[in-house]
Design an enzyme around this catalytic site. Structure first.
Site, PDB file in Angstrom:
ATOM      1  N   CYS A 107      -5.598  -1.805  24.492  1.00 17.27           N
ATOM      2  CA  CYS A 107      -4.714  -0.875  25.190  1.00 17.27           C
ATOM      3  C   CYS A 107      -3.294  -1.432  25.254  1.00 17.27           C
ATOM      4  CB  CYS A 107      -5.236  -0.636  26.617  1.00 17.27           C
ATOM      5  SG  CYS A 107      -4.142   0.446  27.531  1.00 17.27           S
ATOM      6  N   THR A 145      -7.437 -13.903  -2.196  1.00 13.99           N
ATOM      7  CA  THR A 145      -6.194 -13.600  -1.491  1.00 13.99           C
ATOM      8  C   THR A 145      -5.003 -13.881  -2.390  1.00 13.99           C
ATOM      9  OG1 THR A 145      -4.819 -14.096   0.450  1.00 13.99           O
ATOM     10  CG2 THR A 145      -6.183 -15.895  -0.387  1.00 13.99           C
ATOM     11  N   HIS A 168      -6.406 -12.168  11.503  1.00 12.67           N
ATOM     12  CA  HIS A 168      -5.606 -10.943  11.619  1.00 12.67           C
ATOM     13  C   HIS A 168      -6.306  -9.853  12.416  1.00 12.67           C
ATOM     14  CE1 HIS A 168      -3.331 -12.269   7.731  1.00 12.67           C
ATOM     15  NE2 HIS A 168      -2.959 -12.961   8.795  1.00 12.67           N
ATOM     16  N   ASN A 208      -9.213 -10.870   6.645  1.00 14.75           N
ATOM     17  CA  ASN A 208      -9.731  -9.508   6.593  1.00 14.75           C
ATOM     18  C   ASN A 208     -10.084  -9.011   7.986  1.00 14.75           C
ATOM     19  OD1 ASN A 208      -9.514  -9.813   3.844  1.00 14.75           O
ATOM     20  ND2 ASN A 208     -11.682 -10.218   3.517  1.00 14.75           N
ATOM     21  N   GLU A 248      -6.949 -13.065 -10.670  1.00 15.82           N
ATOM     22  CA  GLU A 248      -5.529 -13.237 -11.035  1.00 15.82           C
ATOM     23  C   GLU A 248      -5.009 -14.596 -10.582  1.00 15.82           C
ATOM     24  OE1 GLU A 248      -5.464  -9.159 -12.005  1.00 15.82           O
ATOM     25  OE2 GLU A 248      -3.532 -10.199 -11.806  1.00 15.82           O
ATOM     26  N   ASN A 277     -10.234 -16.196  -7.887  1.00 17.46           N
ATOM     27  CA  ASN A 277      -9.422 -14.982  -7.938  1.00 17.46           C
ATOM     28  C   ASN A 277      -9.300 -14.571  -9.404  1.00 17.46           C
ATOM     29  OD1 ASN A 277      -7.247 -13.117  -7.857  1.00 17.46           O
ATOM     30  ND2 ASN A 277      -6.544 -14.061  -5.945  1.00 17.46           N
ATOM     31  N   ASP A 294     -12.221  -6.257   8.164  1.00 25.08           N
ATOM     32  CA  ASP A 294     -13.293  -5.280   7.901  1.00 25.08           C
ATOM     33  C   ASP A 294     -14.640  -5.658   8.514  1.00 25.08           C
ATOM     34  OD1 ASP A 294     -13.277  -6.417   4.434  1.00 25.08           O
ATOM     35  OD2 ASP A 294     -14.374  -7.238   6.136  1.00 25.08           O
TER      36      ASP A 294
HETATM   37  C1  BV8 Z   1       4.045 -13.936  11.900  1.00 26.69           C
HETATM   38  C2  BV8 Z   1      -3.725  -7.042   9.398  1.00 26.69           C
HETATM   39  C3  BV8 Z   1       5.569 -14.835  13.489  1.00 26.69           C
HETATM   40  C4  BV8 Z   1      -3.415  -5.631   9.602  1.00 26.69           C
HETATM   41  C5  BV8 Z   1      -2.052  -8.158   8.006  1.00 26.69           C
HETATM   42  C6  BV8 Z   1       9.392 -13.986   4.472  1.00 26.69           C
HETATM   43  C7  BV8 Z   1       8.813 -15.112   3.905  1.00 26.69           C
HETATM   44  C8  BV8 Z   1       7.625 -15.653   4.400  1.00 26.69           C
HETATM   45  C9  BV8 Z   1       6.999 -15.061   5.499  1.00 26.69           C
HETATM   46  C10 BV8 Z   1       7.586 -13.947   6.039  1.00 26.69           C
HETATM   47  C11 BV8 Z   1       8.764 -13.407   5.553  1.00 26.69           C
HETATM   48  N1  BV8 Z   1       9.068 -12.314   6.273  1.00 26.69           N
HETATM   49  C12 BV8 Z   1       8.123 -12.152   7.233  1.00 26.69           C
HETATM   50  C13 BV8 Z   1       7.228 -13.150   7.101  1.00 26.69           C
HETATM   51  C14 BV8 Z   1       6.067 -13.384   7.938  1.00 26.69           C
HETATM   52  C15 BV8 Z   1       4.981 -12.378   7.553  1.00 26.69           C
HETATM   53  C16 BV8 Z   1       4.624 -12.504   6.095  1.00 26.69           C
HETATM   54  O1  BV8 Z   1       3.963 -13.461   5.697  1.00 26.69           O
HETATM   55  N2  BV8 Z   1       5.063 -11.506   5.288  1.00 26.69           N
HETATM   56  C17 BV8 Z   1       4.767 -11.545   3.866  1.00 26.69           C
HETATM   57  C18 BV8 Z   1       4.505 -10.116   3.360  1.00 26.69           C
HETATM   58  C19 BV8 Z   1       5.955 -12.181   3.147  1.00 26.69           C
HETATM   59  N3  BV8 Z   1       3.833 -12.759   8.360  1.00 26.69           N
HETATM   60  C20 BV8 Z   1       3.700 -12.209   9.573  1.00 26.69           C
HETATM   61  O2  BV8 Z   1       4.429 -11.368  10.034  1.00 26.69           O
HETATM   62  C21 BV8 Z   1       2.561 -12.788  10.417  1.00 26.69           C
HETATM   63  N4  BV8 Z   1       3.071 -13.060  11.734  1.00 26.69           N
HETATM   64  O3  BV8 Z   1       4.515 -14.608  11.023  1.00 26.69           O
HETATM   65  O4  BV8 Z   1       4.460 -13.977  13.211  1.00 26.69           O
HETATM   66  C22 BV8 Z   1       5.655 -14.923  14.947  1.00 26.69           C
HETATM   67  C23 BV8 Z   1       5.309 -16.123  15.556  1.00 26.69           C
HETATM   68  C24 BV8 Z   1       5.437 -16.209  16.930  1.00 26.69           C
HETATM   69  C25 BV8 Z   1       5.866 -15.100  17.694  1.00 26.69           C
HETATM   70  C26 BV8 Z   1       6.175 -13.885  17.041  1.00 26.69           C
HETATM   71  C27 BV8 Z   1       6.063 -13.782  15.660  1.00 26.69           C
HETATM   72  C28 BV8 Z   1       1.447 -11.754  10.556  1.00 26.69           C
HETATM   73  C29 BV8 Z   1       0.809 -11.511   9.212  1.00 26.69           C
HETATM   74  C30 BV8 Z   1      -0.428 -10.626   9.394  1.00 26.69           C
HETATM   75  C31 BV8 Z   1      -0.102  -9.209   9.004  1.00 26.69           C
HETATM   76  N5  BV8 Z   1      -1.339  -8.427   9.051  1.00 26.69           N
HETATM   77  N6  BV8 Z   1      -3.188  -7.445   8.104  1.00 26.69           N
HETATM   78  C32 BV8 Z   1      -4.137  -4.750   8.604  1.00 26.69           C
HETATM   79  O5  BV8 Z   1      -4.974  -5.260   7.814  1.00 26.69           O
HETATM   80  O6  BV8 Z   1      -3.855  -3.561   8.644  1.00 26.69           O
HETATM   81  S1  BV8 Z   1      -1.585  -8.793   6.504  1.00 26.69           S
HETATM   82  C33 BV8 Z   1      -2.521  -8.162   5.227  1.00 26.69           C
HETATM   83  O7  BV8 Z   1      -2.166  -8.959   4.093  1.00 26.69           O
HETATM   84  C34 BV8 Z   1      -4.009  -8.368   5.397  1.00 26.69           C
HETATM   85  O8  BV8 Z   1      -4.357  -9.085   6.556  1.00 26.69           O
HETATM   86  C35 BV8 Z   1      -4.377  -9.218   4.232  1.00 26.69           C
HETATM   87  O9  BV8 Z   1      -5.424 -10.012   4.527  1.00 26.69           O
HETATM   88  C36 BV8 Z   1      -3.129  -9.976   4.067  1.00 26.69           C
HETATM   89  C37 BV8 Z   1      -3.020 -10.734   2.809  1.00 26.69           C
HETATM   90  O10 BV8 Z   1      -3.381  -9.869   1.772  1.00 26.69           O
HETATM   91  P1  BV8 Z   1      -4.658 -10.318   0.895  1.00 26.69           P
HETATM   92  O11 BV8 Z   1      -5.823 -10.431   1.796  1.00 26.69           O
HETATM   93  O12 BV8 Z   1      -4.304 -11.521   0.112  1.00 26.69           O
HETATM   94  O13 BV8 Z   1      -4.868  -9.057  -0.006  1.00 26.69           O
HETATM   95  P2  BV8 Z   1      -4.000  -8.702  -1.295  1.00 26.69           P
HETATM   96  O14 BV8 Z   1      -4.268  -7.274  -1.614  1.00 26.69           O
HETATM   97  O15 BV8 Z   1      -2.589  -9.164  -1.096  1.00 26.69           O
HETATM   98  O16 BV8 Z   1      -4.618  -9.624  -2.440  1.00 26.69           O
HETATM   99  C38 BV8 Z   1      -5.946  -9.392  -2.860  1.00 26.69           C
HETATM  100  C39 BV8 Z   1      -6.270 -10.525  -3.803  1.00 26.69           C
HETATM  101  O17 BV8 Z   1      -7.634 -10.416  -4.183  1.00 26.69           O
HETATM  102  C40 BV8 Z   1      -5.460 -10.464  -5.092  1.00 26.69           C
HETATM  103  O18 BV8 Z   1      -4.974 -11.768  -5.376  1.00 26.69           O
HETATM  104  C41 BV8 Z   1      -6.482 -10.029  -6.147  1.00 26.69           C
HETATM  105  O19 BV8 Z   1      -6.232 -10.621  -7.415  1.00 26.69           O
HETATM  106  C42 BV8 Z   1      -7.750 -10.597  -5.564  1.00 26.69           C
HETATM  107  N7  BV8 Z   1      -8.986  -9.918  -5.986  1.00 26.69           N
HETATM  108  C43 BV8 Z   1      -9.146  -8.633  -6.370  1.00 26.69           C
HETATM  109  N8  BV8 Z   1     -10.473  -8.418  -6.638  1.00 26.69           N
HETATM  110  C44 BV8 Z   1     -11.122  -9.591  -6.405  1.00 26.69           C
HETATM  111  C45 BV8 Z   1     -10.190 -10.540  -5.988  1.00 26.69           C
HETATM  112  N9  BV8 Z   1     -10.528 -11.810  -5.680  1.00 26.69           N
HETATM  113  C46 BV8 Z   1     -11.825 -12.145  -5.792  1.00 26.69           C
HETATM  114  N10 BV8 Z   1     -12.793 -11.283  -6.185  1.00 26.69           N
HETATM  115  C47 BV8 Z   1     -12.466 -10.003  -6.497  1.00 26.69           C
HETATM  116  N11 BV8 Z   1     -13.426  -9.150  -6.899  1.00 26.69           N
HETATM  117 ZN    ZN Z   2      -5.374   0.775  29.419  1.00 29.35          ZN
END
Ligand code: BV8
Ligand code: ZN
Length: 241
Positions: free
Chosen positions: A128, A189, A120, A103, A216, A214, A105
């Site tokens: 910058c 997550t 993240h 997160n 779900e 979670n 936040d």
């Molecule tokens: C990288 C910051 C390499 C910005 C975010 C194909 C396959 C596998 C991987 C990849 C692929 N294609 C690309 C990738 C890599 C990619 C990736 O994983 N993509 C996914 C979509 C497949 N990852 C990346 O690009 C990462 N970087 O790999 O770099 C590299 C290495 C060297 C040199 C160059 C490059 C970077 C990933 C970070 C991206 N940034 N956020 C912003 O926030 O604006 S990701 C974003 O998703 C958030 O950070 C968030 O934290 C993250 C995960 O989401 P969740 O937190 O899980 O939230 P979500 O809504 O999905 O789920 C909420 C959950 O809560 C649910 O399960 C729900 O049931 C539950 N819930 C609801 N209410 C409750 C609850 N649980 C408990 N209590 C409740 N009350």
């Molecule tokens: Zn600057």
């Protein structure tokens, strides 16, 4: 107490090193929309479309509008009992506990957690794109959109976008915690974003017991000894004395 919760409480008490990985779900009860849940994020955009360097390159104004919208919501949000339970667990366990979050936040910090590995980045920091300087930017909305640095270059949110590497130090800390964990708590997550989600496998291969909290199912439930179906704000206070 259901038996599940009882023996998870016992495992929390008995473990010398606990790691917790949180996602957007732990902030849901604070009123912050999750990425992939119902009422997900902003207008018709998917996070994968906006949280990318390409989107920022193409339309920095739109991306900054999205982050300002989120900053506005986050600013009004309060930590919930789930955040507070993890802050208490850190006070209880000291160096025997490490909190890792996806997160941006900052609610773990405002709940009192002192040592948070932010994989993240942080929505309250801006970086910058020219001189690389990083500053905290608390005002909402920002003076100008997109904001400029004193050096004249565009400022960006200091968060990790898709396709960007995670911050070196925080990732090393997270891997170290995953390796040392006897108990790994996967909280709020969807476990679809890597490399963060890979920490669960890493912990398991080091012999950790895994608990998923979670409402779900997640793709990693098969690794879990406990899959507690419910909100973190209700479950966490029950497993932390
Ligand atoms: C990288 C910051 C390499 C910005 C975010 C194909 C396959 C596998 C991987 C990849 C692929 N294609 C690309 C990738 C890599 C990619 C990736 O994983 N993509 C996914 C979509 C497949 N990852 C990346 O690009 C990462 N970087 O790999 O770099 C590299 C290495 C060297 C040199 C160059 C490059 C970077 C990933 C970070 C991206 N940034 N956020 C912003 O926030 O604006 S990701 C974003 O998703 C958030 O950070 C968030 O934290 C993250 C995960 O989401 P969740 O937190 O899980 O939230 P979500 O809504 O999905 O789920 C909420 C959950 O809560 C649910 O399960 C729900 O049931 C539950 N819930 C609801 N209410 C409750 C609850 N649980 C408990 N209590 C409740 N009350
Ligand atoms: Zn600057």
């Amino acid at each position: 107490m259901t038996p599940d919760l009882d023996d998870l409480r016992a495992a929390v008490r008995a473990s010398h090193f606990i790691a917790a990985l949180t996602g957007a779900g732990i902030s849901a009860e604070s009123g912050i929309p999750t990425f992939r849940g119902p009422g997900g994020l902003w207008r018709s955009f998917r996070p994968e479309e906006l949280a990318t360097p390409e989107a920022f390159q193409r339309d920095p104004h739109l991306v900054w509008e999205w982050y300002n919208w989120r900053r506005g919501i986050i600013r009004r949000a309060e930590p919930n009992p789930g955040h507070r339970a993890l802050a208490s667990l850190e006070r209880l366990k000291g160096d025997g506990f490490r909190l890792i979050t996806q997160n941006i936040d900052g609610l773990h910090d405002s709940a009192g957690s002192r040592h948070v590995a932010k994989l993240h980045g942080d929505i309250w920091r801006v970086r910058c794109t020219g001189c690389g300087s990083v500053t905290r930017h608390e005002e909402v909305p920002l003076r100008s959109v997109p904001p400029l640095c004193a050096c004249g270059a565009l400022l960006r949110p200091d968060v990790v976008w898709f396709g960007e590497p995670l911050p070196e130090l925080e990732w090393r800390e997270a891997v170290d915690a995953g390796r040392r964990a006897q108990l790994f708590l996967l909280i709020g997550t969807s476990a679809v974003v890597y490399p963060a989600a890979g920490l669960v496998e890493l912990a398991r291969s080091g012999g950790a017991r895994v608990a998923v909290i979670n409402p779900e199912a997640t793709p990693l439930d098969h690794l879990a000894e406990w899959a507690l179906r419910g909100p973190a704000g209700e479950i966490l206070p029950q497993i932390v004395d």
